[in-house]
Scaffold this active site. Structure first.
Site, short mmCIF file in Angstrom:
data_model
loop_
_atom_site.label_atom_id
_atom_site.label_comp_id
_atom_site.label_asym_id
_atom_site.label_seq_id
_atom_site.Cartn_x
_atom_site.Cartn_y
_atom_site.Cartn_z
N SER A 1 -58.85 -45.17 -56.14
CA SER A 1 -60.11 -44.89 -56.55
C SER A 1 -60.56 -44.91 -57.52
O SER A 1 -59.62 -44.30 -58.60
CB SER A 1 -60.00 -43.47 -55.58
OG SER A 1 -60.84 -42.65 -55.58
N TYR B 1 -56.58 -35.08 -54.67
CA TYR B 1 -56.10 -36.07 -54.50
C TYR B 1 -56.48 -37.15 -55.70
O TYR B 1 -56.36 -38.04 -55.72
CB TYR B 1 -57.89 -36.52 -53.39
CG TYR B 1 -58.36 -38.15 -53.27
CD1 TYR B 1 -57.84 -38.18 -51.88
CD2 TYR B 1 -60.01 -38.12 -54.20
CE1 TYR B 1 -58.42 -39.82 -52.16
CE2 TYR B 1 -60.08 -39.33 -53.08
CZ TYR B 1 -59.52 -40.09 -52.22
OH TYR B 1 -59.77 -41.36 -52.45
P1 NAP Z 1 -62.15 -43.19 -43.01
O1 NAP Z 1 -63.41 -44.08 -42.51
O2 NAP Z 1 -61.53 -42.11 -42.77
O3 NAP Z 1 -60.64 -44.38 -42.65
C1 NAP Z 1 -59.43 -43.71 -43.40
C2 NAP Z 1 -58.03 -44.69 -42.79
O4 NAP Z 1 -56.47 -44.48 -43.43
C3 NAP Z 1 -58.44 -44.81 -41.18
O5 NAP Z 1 -58.04 -45.77 -41.22
C4 NAP Z 1 -57.04 -44.37 -40.40
O6 NAP Z 1 -56.77 -44.58 -39.86
C5 NAP Z 1 -55.97 -44.40 -41.65
N1 NAP Z 1 -54.81 -43.05 -42.20
C6 NAP Z 1 -55.62 -41.91 -42.51
N2 NAP Z 1 -54.41 -40.67 -42.27
C7 NAP Z 1 -53.29 -41.80 -42.16
C8 NAP Z 1 -52.14 -41.74 -41.77
N3 NAP Z 1 -51.44 -40.61 -41.42
N4 NAP Z 1 -51.48 -42.61 -41.23
C9 NAP Z 1 -51.82 -43.98 -40.60
N5 NAP Z 1 -52.89 -44.16 -40.85
C10 NAP Z 1 -54.13 -42.81 -41.72
O7 NAP Z 1 -61.71 -43.62 -45.11
P2 NAP Z 1 -62.46 -45.11 -46.14
O8 NAP Z 1 -62.92 -44.04 -46.76
O9 NAP Z 1 -62.39 -45.64 -45.32
O10 NAP Z 1 -60.43 -44.26 -47.14
C11 NAP Z 1 -60.33 -45.70 -47.17
C12 NAP Z 1 -59.11 -45.63 -48.42
O11 NAP Z 1 -60.10 -46.03 -49.36
C13 NAP Z 1 -58.49 -43.97 -48.59
O12 NAP Z 1 -57.15 -44.61 -48.96
C14 NAP Z 1 -59.31 -43.28 -49.97
O13 NAP Z 1 -58.83 -42.48 -50.16
C15 NAP Z 1 -59.98 -44.57 -49.45
N6 NAP Z 1 -61.38 -44.40 -50.61
C16 NAP Z 1 -62.94 -43.81 -50.06
C17 NAP Z 1 -63.48 -43.52 -50.95
C18 NAP Z 1 -64.83 -43.57 -50.59
O14 NAP Z 1 -66.44 -43.29 -50.74
N7 NAP Z 1 -65.05 -43.58 -48.66
C19 NAP Z 1 -63.59 -44.37 -52.92
C20 NAP Z 1 -62.23 -44.43 -52.94
C21 NAP Z 1 -61.33 -44.30 -52.29
P3 NAP Z 1 -56.59 -43.15 -38.21
O15 NAP Z 1 -57.31 -42.19 -38.55
O16 NAP Z 1 -56.76 -44.45 -36.81
O17 NAP Z 1 -54.97 -42.69 -38.91
#
Ligand code: NAP
Length: 253
Positions: A141, A154
């Site tokens: 991130s 985070y």
């Molecule tokens: P999201 O839509 O909430 O998706 C998060 C994913 O992670 C879901 O598939 C969830 O699956 C899984 N997850 C979370 N905790 C888990 C656990 N304990 N065990 C297994 N699976 C788990 O969020 P996203 O924005 O796509 O995030 C994906 C990645 O991108 C993350 O690493 C996040 O930190 C990173 N990121 C996001 C942003 C942003 O702006 N969105 C920015 C920078 C980095 P389940 O709910 O099915 O468990």
């Protein structure tokens, strides 16, 4: 197709960025295994991809259960006879300042965002080095590159992902196992909406406002990140390891 016949395992494939990776990788010919805790969502994604002629098999997994993560990696490699791509993408955010963060909350963030990346990289690499190479892609991130208010744990966890990626790349380069990460900026996913806007109404307008504040004038889509991960997963990046691709609409520029 850019991943024709490659075996790929993607954690956190049930939502947002991970889901976009699963869909794109399957369209590009990969044999995908996706994991997450949300069983109905995971199965539905797998079925939709199968209907359009691709392969994406859902396996339920909480990445904090490291023994189960190890088992899913091994079972995926066993099923296909190899593992070409491992994407450690699952992650959670804690929208709290340093002064508000408890030890349990800190542990939850590091147990979700850091330990599964470290050991997922290790266990995938152990398989890949025996087959002569592979590509590991971690989701970091821009919060791992700079400080951010109300994200102390985070930011720490994502900084760790970037550094683990670099160090692992050095340990594994001799085996042709590449390790890279993608650092998304603000991407419109359930994680971003929940962390930034909680239960507020008019979320679409709030998201659009975030986008207008970025140099490229819009918020990122999950596909913007999936495209960077596709490059790192594919043989097009065969001379790339230990790097961090920032995909953030110019936000950190
Ligand atoms: P999201 O839509 O909430 O998706 C998060 C994913 O992670 C879901 O598939 C969830 O699956 C899984 N997850 C979370 N905790 C888990 C656990 N304990 N065990 C297994 N699976 C788990 O969020 P996203 O924005 O796509 O995030 C994906 C990645 O991108 C993350 O690493 C996040 O930190 C990173 N990121 C996001 C942003 C942003 O702006 N969105 C920015 C920078 C980095 P389940 O709910 O099915 O468990």
């Amino acid at each position: 197709m850019r991943l024709q016949g490659k075996v790929a395992l993607i954690t956190g494939g049930t939502s947002g960025i991970g889901r976009a990776m699963v869909e794109l990788f399957a369209r590009e010919g990969a044999l995908v295994t996706l994991t997450g805790r949300a069983r109905a969502a995971g199965r539905a994604i797998g079925e939709a991809i199968a209907t359009s002629g691709g392969e994406a098999r859902f396996v339920p997994l909480d990445v904090r259960r490291l023994d189960e993560l190890r088992q899913v990696i091994a079972a995926t490699a066993e099923r296909h006879g190899r593992l070409d791509v491992q994407v450690n993408n699952a992650g959670a955010v804690l929208p709290k300042s340093l002064l508000e963060t408890s030890e349990d909350e800190f542990d939850l963030i590091f147990d979700t965002n850091v330990k599964p990346v470290f050991f997922g990289t290790r266990w995938a690499a152990e398989i890949m080095l025996r087959q002569g190479g592979g590509s590991i892609v971690n989701t970091a991130s821009t919060s791992g590159l700079r400080g951010q208010r109300e994200r102390a744990a985070y930011c720490g966890s994502k900084g760790a992902v970037i550094q683990i990626t670099r160090a692992a790349a050095l340990d594994l380069a001799a085996y042709q196992v590449r390790v890279n990460c993608v650092s998304p900026g603000a991407i419109d996913t359930p994680l971003l909406r929940a962390a930034r806007f909680g239960a507020q109404a008019n979320q679409d307008e709030l998201v659009a406002q975030v986008g207008r504040g970025l140099p490229l004038g819009r918020i990122g889509s999950p596909t913007d990140i999936a495209l960077a991960a596709l490059y790192l997963a594919s043989d097009e990046s065969e001379w790339v390891t230990g790097t961090n691709i920032v995909v953030d609409g110019g936000g950190t520029a």
